[in-house]
Scaffold this active site. Structure first.
Site, PDB file in Angstrom:
ATOM      1  N   LYS A 178       0.831  -1.204   0.000  1.00  0.00           N
ATOM      2  CA  LYS A 178       0.000   0.000   0.000  1.00  0.00           C
ATOM      3  C   LYS A 178       0.866   1.256   0.000  1.00  0.00           C
ATOM      4  O   LYS A 178       0.663   2.163  -0.830  1.00  0.00           O
ATOM      5  CB  LYS A 178      -0.932   0.005   1.215  1.00  0.00           C
ATOM      6  CG  LYS A 178      -1.874   1.190   1.244  1.00  0.00           C
ATOM      7  CD  LYS A 178      -2.874   1.083   2.381  1.00  0.00           C
ATOM      8  CE  LYS A 178      -2.242   1.465   3.700  1.00  0.00           C
ATOM      9  NZ  LYS A 178      -3.231   1.588   4.792  1.00  0.00           N
ATOM     10  N   ASP A 197      -6.973   0.740   1.033  1.00  0.00           N
ATOM     11  CA  ASP A 197      -7.128   1.010   2.459  1.00  0.00           C
ATOM     12  C   ASP A 197      -8.553   0.642   2.858  1.00  0.00           C
ATOM     13  O   ASP A 197      -9.282   0.018   2.076  1.00  0.00           O
ATOM     14  CB  ASP A 197      -6.796   2.472   2.783  1.00  0.00           C
ATOM     15  CG  ASP A 197      -7.837   3.447   2.252  1.00  0.00           C
ATOM     16  OD1 ASP A 197      -8.723   3.026   1.470  1.00  0.00           O
ATOM     17  OD2 ASP A 197      -7.771   4.633   2.604  1.00  0.00           O
TER      18      ASP A 197
END
Length: 286
Positions: A178, A197
């Protein structure tokens, strides 16, 4: 007892007409209707959750829905303040389990004292952890070690520069897929995947773009639906939609501009949410 015969004009008797029986077809039809009514009365009533009572909304093509989302959130962008790829990398590592608002309050103090990889690499991790703690950052010791470690990795392996590949970025302490994709997309405009997320996960599940709750699989599902050129903006747009409209609790479906294309509209509250944590067990008092 015999019925009296009718008498016509002129005195001649006329036979009484025979009583007519209903035809077999008519009798069968009436019985069938009665049987159908009885069966319907015996049949249990539909539940409120029956699909006939609440038909599932057809999902629109993902690209068309994304274009509408972009129009709803034309200002979607990365909300982590930064002036360089190095600052973005460090700030994104600090953003784990906390808000961008807090990160943006902490980083001016941090980068005021340690403006680049060389300065941060020479710092004591305990000293950085103490600074983060004073500024209100959670997980301060772990994050202090991570950002000092990644700064040292940048100096030792990359001449102090932030690498431009996911494979190299994820080798740095505290940097996962991420974080790496945030840096590649925002700083360099070349994400290798999709940033997943909690907002991206929730909204993409509600839109029917994925059925997984695993970030790695969600990233693969979104990557199969959207070309690389869309992936950076896709993440920002879904984050904005999740923060402004598609809330985890009580999503604002009535004010959502794409509710007609969302298969979860008006029943989305339990879609894409993490299960509640079990209550902590308290030790029995002696």
């Amino acid at each position: 007892m015999k019925r009296p015969s009718k008498v016509a004009h002129g005195g001649e008797p006329v036979a009484a007409p025979r009583a007519t029986r209903p035809s077999k077809a008519v009798a069968t039809g009436a019985a069938g209707r009665q049987t159908g009514k009885a069966a319907a009365a015996a049949r249990p009533a539909r539940k409120a959750t029956d699909t006939a009572a609440q038909p599932a909304r057809p999902g629109a093509p993902p690209q068309a829905t994304f274009a509408r989302l972009r129009a709803l959130h034309p200002d979607a962008h990365c909300e982590i303040d930064h002036r360089s790829a190095f600052e973005l990398l460090v700030a994104t590592v600090l953003s784990a389990q906390t808000t961008d608002v807090l990160v943006n309050k902490v980083t001016p103090h941090l980068f005021g004292a340690y403006p680049d990889a060389c300065a941060l690499a020479g710092a004591d991790p305990a000293e950085i952890g103490a600074l983060l703690r004073r500024l209100g950052m959670g997980m301060f010791n772990q994050k202090g070690r991570n950002i000092v470690g990644l700064a040292r990795g940048l100096i030792e392996r990359h001449g102090g520069e932030v690498p431009r590949t996911l494979a190299e970025l994820v080798k740095l302490p505290g940097v996962g897929r991420k974080t790496a994709n945030v840096v590649l997309g925002v700083a360099f405009g070349a994400p290798e995947g999709v940033v997943v997320d909690t907002h991206v996960q929730r909204v993409s599940q509600r839109l029917g773009w994925t059925t997984s709750d695993k970030p790695e699989q969600i990233e693969r599902d979104l990557g199969a639906l959207f070309p690389q050129r869309d992936r950076d903006m896709l993440s920002h747009t879904l984050v904005f939609h999740g923060r402004r409209i598609c809330f985890a609790r009580k999503p604002a479906c009535g004010g959502c501009g794409i509710s007609d294309a969302c298969p979860s509209a008006f029943r989305a509250e339990n879609v894409g949410r993490k299960p509640p944590r079990p209550p902590r067990r308290r030790d029995a008092q002696p």
